[in-house]
Design an enzyme around this catalytic site. Structure first.
Site, PDB file in Angstrom:
ATOM      1  N   LYS A  58       0.844  -1.204   0.000  1.00 58.84           N
ATOM      2  CA  LYS A  58       0.000   0.000   0.000  1.00 58.84           C
ATOM      3  C   LYS A  58       0.880   1.255   0.000  1.00 58.84           C
ATOM      4  O   LYS A  58       0.611   2.223  -0.719  1.00 58.84           O
ATOM      5  CB  LYS A  58      -0.934  -0.013   1.216  1.00 58.84           C
ATOM      6  N   GLN A 102      -4.416  -1.448   9.628  1.00 63.28           N
ATOM      7  CA  GLN A 102      -4.367  -2.779   9.028  1.00 63.28           C
ATOM      8  C   GLN A 102      -4.964  -3.809   9.988  1.00 63.28           C
ATOM      9  O   GLN A 102      -4.585  -3.886  11.155  1.00 63.28           O
ATOM     10  CB  GLN A 102      -2.901  -3.138   8.688  1.00 63.28           C
ATOM     11  N   ASP A 125     -10.992   3.036   4.440  1.00 56.70           N
ATOM     12  CA  ASP A 125     -11.384   1.623   4.326  1.00 56.70           C
ATOM     13  C   ASP A 125     -12.909   1.480   4.279  1.00 56.70           C
ATOM     14  O   ASP A 125     -13.419   0.403   3.969  1.00 56.70           O
ATOM     15  CB  ASP A 125     -10.850   0.827   5.531  1.00 56.70           C
TER      16      ASP A 125
END
Ligand code: NAP
Length: 297
Positions: A58, A102, A125
């Site tokens: 990422k 994460q 997200d």
């Protein structure tokens, strides 16, 4: 080989993701000229090898398109309070437009509380309950990256969604459920008829065989077999499973939830693993970061 063997078109997620990244790079340059430099903070707690590789990918992708990335790698012993304090600080940092934590987090940390602590406008997200609620009522802004990746792959491959019967296997909050909601939207990128299966579904193959579009998101290697797929169906494999492979330096290889070699002889289109949904998920994260930066401005 299946009696109606046709060998599917392979949907090249890497190639489609690169095209999207080219457009994002141009947009980032254009924003930089107006003084806006999109920034993404990535928080990793602990040293799970798969999570480390996702976070590294990422951050590399951010660099490629000119998005500033703020790296926060914390030890597994990090407390809930310390993590919440970092999120509060990032919520107030005007250089940070997106915050990604994460998952999974270590078991002593309350994941829901952490997600709810993120400013919904920085929730790239799309997991914050406000963003989930907005999606459900058709007002979604920051949509979860993996379901968005699935929809973008279908659209880029000219697969008709309107009226299609989509069968999703998996009902997690990060893939199956949000994807079902996106495909149900009364919109050009939705209007599908959606069936969601899970581990308690009786005879999954009865459902999967009816799918025009079959999405596998179970985390169970090679489980969708050729006899579970209607000839001519489009198959999207979200699964990423590490299986032991002594022949490789790493000692493992990645496979999806779909038995790719057999199913590609039945389906009309199929995504590979790796090289399908994974690269597109990262492209969608970049797109969400730019989107978040523009509406925060
Ligand atoms: P998850 O939270 O473990 O959810 C799995 C879902 O699949 C659950 O709803 C479960 O049912 C269902 N399921 C599991 N085994 C099944 C079976 N044999 N038959 C029917 N249903 C079954 O997993 P997730 O986070 O959604 O991830 C799913 C997969 O996608 C994983 O391999 C993950 O690594 C991968 N993934 C890939 C990306 C990407 O960017 N490519 C992103 C996210 C996830 P219950 O609800 O009844 O338990």
């Amino acid at each position: 080989m299946h009696p109606l063997s046709m060998s599917a078109k392979i949907i090249d997620g890497r190639h489609i993701a690169e095209q999207i990244k080219t457009r994002i790079r141009a947009k980032v340059q254009q924003l930089a000229e107006t003084g806006l430099n999109p920034g993404l903070a990535v928080i990793l707690v602990g040293e799970d090898p798969a999570s480390i590789s996702y976070v590294t990918a990422k951050q590399k992708a951010c660099q490629e398109v000119g998005i500033r990335s703020f790296d926060h790698r914390l030890p597994a012993s990090t407390t809930q309070k310390q993590l919440m304090a970092l999120i509060a600080e990032l919520n107030h940092n005007h250089q940070v437009h997106g915050i990604l934590v994460q998952l999974p987090l270590p078991s002593h940390i309350d994941t829901h509380a952490v997600i709810e602590a993120i400013d919904p406008n920085k929730d790239v997200d799309g997991f914050h309950p406000i963003n989930v609620g907005r999606l459900v009522i058709g007002q979604g802004r920051l949509l979860p990256c993996t379901p968005r990746a699935v929809v973008e792959l279908l659209i880029s491959s000219q697969v008709e969604l309107e009226g299609a019967h989509v069968v999703i296997v998996g009902r997690s909050n990060i893939v199956g459920r949000p994807l079902a909601n996106m495909l149900l939207q009364k919109a050009k990128t939705g209007n599908a008829t959606v069936t969601v299966c899970h581990s308690r579904t009786k005879d999954i193959s009865v459902h999967t065989r009816q799918a025009d579009i079959l999405v596998a998101a179970m985390g169970s290697p090679n489980t969708i077999t050729a006899d579970m797929v209607r000839p001519g169906a489009v198959v999207i494999d979200v699964g990423v499973n590490r299986i032991p492979d002594p022949g490789r330096k790493s000692g493992y290889r990645l496979v999806g939830d779909v038995d790719f070699e057999a199913v590609k002889e039945v389906a009309s289109m199929i995504t590979p693993v790796p090289g399908g949904v994974g690269p597109m998920t990262i492209a969608m994260l970049l797109a969400n970061t730019v989107l978040a930066a523009t509406f925060q401005q």
